[in-house]
Scaffold this motif. Structure first.
Motif, short mmCIF file in Angstrom:
data_model
loop_
_atom_site.label_atom_id
_atom_site.label_comp_id
_atom_site.label_asym_id
_atom_site.label_seq_id
_atom_site.Cartn_x
_atom_site.Cartn_y
_atom_site.Cartn_z
N LEU A 1 22.62 32.57 -34.63
CA LEU A 1 23.84 33.39 -34.64
C LEU A 1 23.73 34.57 -35.61
O LEU A 1 23.33 34.40 -36.76
CB LEU A 1 25.04 32.52 -35.02
N ARG A 2 24.12 35.76 -35.12
CA ARG A 2 24.34 36.95 -35.96
C ARG A 2 25.60 37.63 -35.44
O ARG A 2 25.60 38.15 -34.33
CB ARG A 2 23.16 37.93 -35.91
N ALA A 3 26.66 37.61 -36.24
CA ALA A 3 27.94 38.19 -35.81
C ALA A 3 28.39 39.22 -36.83
O ALA A 3 28.37 38.97 -38.04
CB ALA A 3 29.00 37.10 -35.66
N LEU A 4 28.81 40.39 -36.36
CA LEU A 4 29.27 41.46 -37.22
C LEU A 4 30.80 41.44 -37.29
O LEU A 4 31.48 41.45 -36.25
CB LEU A 4 28.81 42.82 -36.68
N VAL A 5 31.36 41.39 -38.50
CA VAL A 5 32.81 41.49 -38.69
C VAL A 5 33.17 42.97 -38.71
O VAL A 5 32.88 43.67 -39.67
CB VAL A 5 33.25 40.81 -40.00
N VAL B 1 35.00 39.91 -34.34
CA VAL B 1 33.55 39.88 -34.46
C VAL B 1 32.88 40.35 -33.17
O VAL B 1 33.42 40.18 -32.07
CB VAL B 1 33.03 38.46 -34.81
N ALA B 2 31.72 40.97 -33.34
CA ALA B 2 30.84 41.30 -32.21
C ALA B 2 29.56 40.49 -32.40
O ALA B 2 28.92 40.57 -33.45
CB ALA B 2 30.54 42.80 -32.20
N LEU B 3 29.22 39.67 -31.39
CA LEU B 3 28.04 38.81 -31.50
C LEU B 3 26.80 39.55 -31.01
O LEU B 3 26.76 40.00 -29.86
CB LEU B 3 28.24 37.53 -30.70
N PHE B 4 25.81 39.68 -31.89
CA PHE B 4 24.55 40.34 -31.53
C PHE B 4 23.48 39.33 -31.15
O PHE B 4 22.55 39.67 -30.42
CB PHE B 4 24.08 41.21 -32.70
N ASP B 5 23.60 38.10 -31.66
CA ASP B 5 22.65 37.04 -31.30
C ASP B 5 23.38 35.70 -31.35
O ASP B 5 24.34 35.53 -32.11
CB ASP B 5 21.47 36.99 -32.28
N TYR C 1 29.63 34.00 -26.98
CA TYR C 1 28.19 34.18 -26.78
C TYR C 1 27.77 35.60 -27.17
O TYR C 1 28.59 36.53 -27.17
CB TYR C 1 27.83 33.93 -25.31
N ALA C 2 26.48 35.76 -27.46
CA ALA C 2 25.94 37.06 -27.83
C ALA C 2 26.29 38.10 -26.76
O ALA C 2 26.20 37.83 -25.56
CB ALA C 2 24.43 36.98 -28.00
N GLY C 3 26.69 39.29 -27.21
CA GLY C 3 27.10 40.36 -26.31
C GLY C 3 28.60 40.45 -26.15
O GLY C 3 29.12 41.44 -25.64
N ASP D 1 30.55 42.68 -42.83
CA ASP D 1 29.79 41.49 -43.22
C ASP D 1 29.10 40.88 -41.98
O ASP D 1 29.53 41.07 -40.85
CB ASP D 1 30.73 40.47 -43.86
N THR D 2 28.02 40.13 -42.24
CA THR D 2 27.31 39.41 -41.17
C THR D 2 27.56 37.91 -41.36
O THR D 2 27.43 37.38 -42.47
CB THR D 2 25.80 39.69 -41.23
N LEU D 3 27.94 37.22 -40.28
CA LEU D 3 28.13 35.78 -40.31
C LEU D 3 26.97 35.11 -39.57
O LEU D 3 26.52 35.59 -38.53
CB LEU D 3 29.45 35.41 -39.62
N TYR D 4 26.47 34.00 -40.14
CA TYR D 4 25.39 33.26 -39.50
C TYR D 4 25.60 31.76 -39.71
O TYR D 4 26.42 31.34 -40.55
CB TYR D 4 24.02 33.71 -40.03
N LEU D 5 24.88 30.94 -38.94
CA LEU D 5 25.03 29.48 -39.03
C LEU D 5 24.42 28.95 -40.32
O LEU D 5 23.38 29.45 -40.79
CB LEU D 5 24.38 28.80 -37.83
#
Length: 635
Positions: A254-258, A273-277, A314-316, A335-339
């Motif tokens: 997971l890579r999500a942009l706030v 958030v926008a999910l990039f991965d 999901y991503a995208g 900020d970037t959020l990840y698992l």
């Protein structure tokens, strides 16, 4: 000791939220027993959360990456962005088609009162075309230059934009600025010419402007009337055809942009958030790349345009995420959020906003300081372009020095504080930041640098200790009908502007570019430009100083001695007013007699007042400062 009870996990959740939002002391037990006997306030929360849990969750896995389009609507002020967004929501069945659908995505009270968009809003649209169902993530953005930071943040979650241009007004200044924001982000641009139903509309002229200024072929323009719904469906089809799907990888961590957030007093921070991965779902433990804190995801979903819970994101895809972040510092935009235990390279985030206008903000009553502090912290989560520095004033007490992107931004922020947090404040006269190159070794040692930035006029160093002062300048774009060119150029010259470019964008319109000192345009330049008045003097210090002295004179109570009020620049006095003293009639007891007796009494009175002026203290009432800061001069 009172025990709180709930039945089942959904009630337990409501109970936990309710308990967190109140100041109840005691033991908290979540027992599978009925809620009968619990406080009415909790029962209301229980019903709210039960209905939320019963809301059917969307399965977002049915939208493959190839069938996702993320786009923004950008335009100059009042070119029809929000009206177009309303029609797109209706066409996709997101909202029912009624006559009351006006500015549906403008949710703030200040937006509806002023008729402008100040906050970017997101909506996920489901659209069937040629046998496929598409997920179209729409972000409606503000058009005023003061909120361009909202636009730049929104574009980070998109792959394309709809550039809306008024068929009557044509290309205007913010049209140009927003186009280049999208161009620099390498986004696909779809030009949309709106308001073709107007009597004076000239879409062919606007097509030529777009081709000349932006180098976009005129046959790519889509002519619509968002008000009447004419040709709007062609816009949706163009979004699918011309905007590429996002480049993402769902199998990666997971890579999500706030890119935006709001604060709810019961649920905490709601992050857009926008999910990039990767994928995120309820129960996942996520980590903030900025704070390194771990949070458990309570809810994910999409905005449709209201919150619609989903099983997973999901991503995208673009959506919202709630993870129990209660502290305002835990939700940084960019900020970037990840698992947890799956660290990733943080996303680039955003450039920090550069404040253009600074003003002091103080509570009217110092007992409200902590409440106002909390309100400002919560509102700056939703508007991260505002900078906050603690400040204090001998007259007004403890407060803050706030930085804004412009005068309208400052007014809207103040209005939102009043409407959303019931906060009454004193806002000082806006100023711009200056820089000073120090010559004094003592000051250089004190500030630990030779060049300092001054955001508070009270901290301005003396000229004798400074090598040079630097003022901020901006590159401004003015688009005007050619018959006003001469008057506009005279106005710009009166504001110490330097011309950089001049282009005829068609037979009737001219685009001028000037380098302006920010201080000359921040307060009243726009009004002057609209009225095309050019009779402004360069040195306004005397008139401003005199006006403030006159206001203070009217506000200060008289004393037994004369009070001099002076406005000064350094050691040079530029204006003065005098508050006359109370004077006792010392001659009242003299009925005739020698004149020397009267002169002796008057001389003694004058000597007493002179002595009193040396030892007397003047206590300036707090409301005198408030009147001076709030009252506009009518002279």
């Amino acid at each position: 000791m009172w025990t709180l009870v709930g039945r089942g996990w959904s009630h337990g959740r409501a109970l936990a939220v309710w308990a967190a939002g109140t100041a109840q002391r005691g033991r908290l037990e979540l027992l599978p027993t009925p809620t009968r006997g619990a406080p009415a306030e909790f029962r209301a929360w229980d019903r709210l959360y039960t209905s939320a849990e019963r809301k059917e969750k969307i399965d977002m896995s049915r939208f493959s990456v190839e069938n996702i389009r993320n786009f923004s609507i950008i335009a100059h002020v009042d070119h029809g962005k929000s009206t177009l967004a309303d029609r797109l929501l209706e066409l996709t069945g997101t909202i029912d088609k009624t006559k009351n659908n006006k500015q549906v995505l403008d949710k703030l009270q200040v937006e509806r009162e002023r008729g402008i968009t100040v906050k970017a809003q997101t909506a996920s649209l489901f659209y069937n075309w040629e046998g496929k169902q598409y997920l179209l993530n729409l972000i409606d953005t503000p058009g005023h230059v003061d909120f361009s930071y909202e636009v730049s943040r929104s574009l980070s979650a998109c792959q394309g934009v709809l550039l809306v241009v008024d068929a009557n007004e044509g290309i205007q200044a913010q049209t140009v600025a927003n186009f280049f924001l999208a161009f620099e982000a390498q986004l696909s641009v779809i030009p949309v010419i709106n308001k073709i139903d107007l009597k004076n509309a000239d879409p062919e002229r606007v097509e030529k402007q777009i081709e000349k200024v932006f180098d976009i072929p005129s046959d790519e323009c889509i002519k619509i009337s968002a008000k009447l719904g004419t040709n709007v469906e062609r816009v949706l089809q163009a979004v699918i055809e011309r905007i590429p799907p996002p480049k993402v990888h769902r199998k990666n961590p997971l890579r999500a942009l706030v890119f935006d957030s709001t604060f709810d007093q019961y649920r905490g921070v709601i992050a857009n958030v926008a999910l990039f991965d990767g994928v995120v779902s309820k129960g996942d433990k996520i980590v903030s790349a900025h704070t390194k804190k771990i949070h458990e995801v309570n809810e994910v979903g999409v905005l449709n345009p209201n919150e619609q819970p989903a099983h997973k994101l999901y991503a995208g895809q673009v959506g919202y995420l709630i993870a129990g972040m209660k502290d305002v510092t835990e939700a940084q935009i960019g900020d970037t959020l990840y698992l947890h235990k799956q660290p990733v390279e943080p996303l680039p985030g955003f450039k920090s906003a550069k404040p253009m206008v600074f003003a002091g903000m103080y509570p009217i009553d110092q007992s409200e300081y902590n409440n106002l502090k909390s309100a400002i912290e919560k509102l700056t989560i939703n508007d991260s372009s505002v900078t906050v520095h603690r400040d204090s004033s001998l007259a007004l007490g403890a407060g803050w020095r706030l930085g804004f992107l412009g005068l309208l931004h400052m007014e809207v922020f103040n209005q939102r504080l009043e409407q959303e947090y019931n906060a009454s404040v004193i806002l000082t006269t806006p100023t711009v930041p200056y820089k000073a190159v120090l010559s004094s070794a003592k000051l250089i040692k004190e500030y630990r640098e030779k060049e300092i930035t001054i955001i508070n006029p009270a901290q301005f160093p003396e000229k004798s200790k400074v090598t040079e002062y630097l003022e901020p300048v901006v590159l401004g774009t003015i688009i005007t009908p050619d018959e006003y060119t001469g008057k506009v150029m005279m106005l710009c010259q009166a504001r110490r502007a330097v011309q950089k470019n001049m282009i005829f964008i068609d037979q009737n319109r001219v685009m001028l570019k000037y380098l302006f000192p920010l201080n000359e345009i921040v307060v009243d330049f726009y009004d002057s430009l609209k009225s095309l008045s050019s009779g402004y003097a360069r040195d306004k210090a005397h008139s401003v100083g005199k006006a403030i002295c006159e206001r203070l004179k009217d506000s200060l109570p008289r004393q037994l001695f004369e009070i001099a009020i002076q406005a000064a620049i350094g050691s040079r006095i530029i204006a003065r007013e005098t508050v006359k003293a109370y004077r006792k009639n010392v001659l009242a007891k003299c009925y005739g007699g020698d004149i020397t007796r009267k002169m002796k009494l008057l001389k003694r009175q004058a000597e007493g007042k002179k002595k009193l002026r040396k030892v007397g203290n003047i206590e300036v009432p707090r409301d005198a400062f408030i009147k001076v800061l709030k009252t506009q001069s009518d002279k």
